[in-house]
Design a protein around this motif. Structure first.
Motif, PDB file in Angstrom:
ATOM      1  N   LYS A 264       0.885  -1.323  -0.075  1.00 52.71           N
ATOM      2  CA  LYS A 264       0.051   0.012  -0.260  1.00 52.71           C
ATOM      3  C   LYS A 264       0.928   1.185  -0.068  1.00 52.71           C
ATOM      4  O   LYS A 264       0.600   2.155  -0.743  1.00 52.71           O
ATOM      5  CB  LYS A 264      -0.954  -0.006   1.066  1.00 52.71           C
ATOM      6  N   LEU A 265       1.955   1.182   0.908  1.00 52.16           N
ATOM      7  CA  LEU A 265       2.930   2.388   1.057  1.00 52.16           C
ATOM      8  C   LEU A 265       3.472   2.458  -0.523  1.00 52.16           C
ATOM      9  O   LEU A 265       3.471   3.625  -0.927  1.00 52.16           O
ATOM     10  CB  LEU A 265       3.777   2.327   1.868  1.00 52.16           C
ATOM     11  N   ASP A 266       3.995   1.776  -1.075  1.00 50.46           N
ATOM     12  CA  ASP A 266       4.485   1.731  -2.443  1.00 50.46           C
ATOM     13  C   ASP A 266       3.533   2.327  -3.546  1.00 50.46           C
ATOM     14  O   ASP A 266       3.827   3.300  -4.501  1.00 50.46           O
ATOM     15  CB  ASP A 266       4.852   0.325  -3.157  1.00 50.46           C
ATOM     16  N   ARG A 267       2.355   1.849  -3.482  1.00 52.56           N
ATOM     17  CA  ARG A 267       1.291   2.321  -4.356  1.00 52.56           C
ATOM     18  C   ARG A 267       1.017   3.881  -4.388  1.00 52.56           C
ATOM     19  O   ARG A 267       0.931   4.665  -4.966  1.00 52.56           O
ATOM     20  CB  ARG A 267      -0.067   1.519  -4.113  1.00 52.56           C
ATOM     21  N   GLY A 272       2.030   9.293  -5.884  1.00 55.14           N
ATOM     22  CA  GLY A 272       2.379  10.750  -5.682  1.00 55.14           C
ATOM     23  C   GLY A 272       1.814  11.250  -4.261  1.00 55.14           C
ATOM     24  O   GLY A 272       1.976  12.550  -4.192  1.00 55.14           O
ATOM     25  N   TYR A 273       1.236  10.485  -3.570  1.00 55.57           N
ATOM     26  CA  TYR A 273       0.641  10.852  -2.213  1.00 55.57           C
ATOM     27  C   TYR A 273       1.640  10.849  -1.194  1.00 55.57           C
ATOM     28  O   TYR A 273       1.513  11.574  -0.221  1.00 55.57           O
ATOM     29  CB  TYR A 273      -0.351   9.847  -1.884  1.00 55.57           C
ATOM     30  N   ILE A 274       2.661  10.110  -1.195  1.00 57.18           N
ATOM     31  CA  ILE A 274       3.858   9.901  -0.294  1.00 57.18           C
ATOM     32  C   ILE A 274       4.963  10.584  -1.032  1.00 57.18           C
ATOM     33  O   ILE A 274       5.502  10.187  -2.024  1.00 57.18           O
ATOM     34  CB  ILE A 274       3.910   8.514   0.256  1.00 57.18           C
ATOM     35  N   HIS A 287      -1.225  15.308  -0.290  1.00 60.62           N
ATOM     36  CA  HIS A 287      -2.178  15.265  -1.327  1.00 60.62           C
ATOM     37  C   HIS A 287      -2.503  16.415  -1.838  1.00 60.62           C
ATOM     38  O   HIS A 287      -3.253  17.205  -0.960  1.00 60.62           O
ATOM     39  CB  HIS A 287      -3.343  14.443  -0.915  1.00 60.62           C
ATOM     40  N   ARG A 288      -2.187  16.858  -3.213  1.00 58.70           N
ATOM     41  CA  ARG A 288      -2.758  18.050  -3.711  1.00 58.70           C
ATOM     42  C   ARG A 288      -3.991  17.794  -4.407  1.00 58.70           C
ATOM     43  O   ARG A 288      -4.167  16.794  -4.883  1.00 58.70           O
ATOM     44  CB  ARG A 288      -1.523  18.660  -4.585  1.00 58.70           C
TER      45      ARG A 288
END
Ligand SMILES: C[S@@+](CC[C@H](N)C(=O)[O-])C[C@H]1O[C@@H](n2cnc3c(N)ncnc32)[C@H](O)[C@@H]1O
Length: 347
Positions: A264-267, A272-274, A287-288
């Motif tokens: 999940k972290l990878d995805r 572009g959330y992390i 998150h923009r």
């Protein structure tokens, strides 16, 4: 089967003659509601004469006559056993009256519609509170109550003075699927500007989340994957473990089921959330808001007049894509049940 064809005539005959079993992906039907209106405005012969047959088919008034009796017999004797039982019970309960005549007319057609739907197919039945409670019983029996998905409440007008009761201003759309293997694509509606101002920060132009630090973790050490380092960040060393809140996963609008915390972290990283900022103690969840972001569409569709400018990223009002037509609208044809041209509106 011919595709992209418009069949003009009684849909029972069209379904039986022309539409093969399990060939249809989606049915939206907007039948007469049994609300005593006549819908014959558009149905004139080329000569200008009103067509007698069309008038019969398209008038929204039903009577218990020989056709209703005959169709009722057909359902009870030859229909699917559960449907036959339910219709016999309804007749016992409601009697041979206008409502029953309407339900008989609908049932025989809905059985055909279930037949032509693919196993992955969906059906949306547009109706109003005049008969929606009975139609739901009919649909539960034909499709199975486990295949009921939603009742959509669609606000169809601003006001409707009926005296000594609340103004009836909504229609209902009953959403059923043929099986639980139905095709589904989650739709979103844009955020409200107030929501964005409350939950996001702005740098003048964009709005973005400001979750730093340990938002992607929970307190306490864990032995499994959630306790292991991810891209150089070791939660165990700080007495924590990876635990991404559902609320954040929801923002990504993806199906994360079956994925481990690292996947999940990878995805989220790929999407572009992390962000990983050298020197920071934790990866940063940021998150923009994009114009396509929003909340999953709900089962109440209600245009609210005079709310222009309150929907984030637009100058539109609430649920403007299902706005009813005012007397001043040029596209208004004078047809009582006219719908908006784009439904739902393209994003
Ligand atoms: C509630 S109106 C909806 C019309 C249209 N969808 C709209 O939004 O304005 C019901 C429609 O069902 C059509 N209708 C009634 N009985 C029918 C039948 N047996 N076969 C096909 N259409 C029928 C009527 O002509 C009428 O246009």
């Amino acid at each position: 089967m011919i595709t992209n064809a418009l069949y003009y005539g009684d849909n029972l005959e069209v379904l039986r003659k022309h539409i093969p079993d399990e060939s249809i992906d989606l049915i939206y039907l907007d039948p007469p509601f049994n609300s005593q209106a006549t819908y014959n405005v558009l149905f004139k012969e080329p000569s200008g004469e009103l067509s007698a047959a069309q008038l019969r088919a398209f008038s929204d008034t039903w009577h218990w006559d020989t056709t209703a009796e005959q169709t009722f017999r057909e359902i009870v004797e030859k229909g699917p056993p559960q449907v036959a039982k339910m219709m016999a019970a309804l007749r016992e309960f409601i009697g041979g009256n206008d409502m029953m005549a309407y339900l008989v007319m609908m049932t025989v057609r809905l059985v055909e519609m279930r037949r032509v739907l693919k196993a992955t197919g969906s059906l949306y039945l547009h109706c109003d509170p005049t008969a929606s409670h009975y139609l739901k019983i009919v649909m539960d029996t034909i499709f199975g109550n486990q295949n009921f998905r939603n009742e959509i409440v669609w606000r169809r007008t601003g006001a409707h003075n009926k005296g000594r009761r609340l103004a009836p201003i909504h229609d209902s759309v009953l959403f059923y699927t043929k099986t639980d293997k139905y095709v589904w694509r989650t739709q979103t509606r844009p955020y409200m500007l107030g929501h964005v101002k409350e939950f996001f920060v702005t740098d003048g132009e964009d709005y973005r989340t400001n979750y730093f630090g340990n938002v992607l973790t929970g307190s306490g050490k864990r032995k499994g994957e959630s306790g292991k380092p991810w891209r150089g960040f070791d939660p165990t060393a700080k007495g924590r473990h990876w635990a991404i809140p559902k609320r954040l996963l929801g923002e990504a609008n993806e199906d994360f089921t079956g994925l481990g915390q690292h996947e999940k972290l990878d995805r989220l990283y790929e999407l572009g959330y992390i962000k990983i900022v050298p020197g920071e103690a934790w990866p940063i969840y940021e998150h923009r808001i994009r114009p396509t972001d929003g909340q999953p569409t709900g089962d109440i569709w209600a245009f609210q007049p005079y709310t222009g400018g309150t929907v984030f990223g637009t100058n539109k009002g609430i649920d403007e894509d299902v706005r009813w037509l005012s007397t001043r609208d040029k596209e208004r044809l004078g047809y009582q049940t006219q719908k908006p041209p784009t439904w739902p509106s393209p994003s």
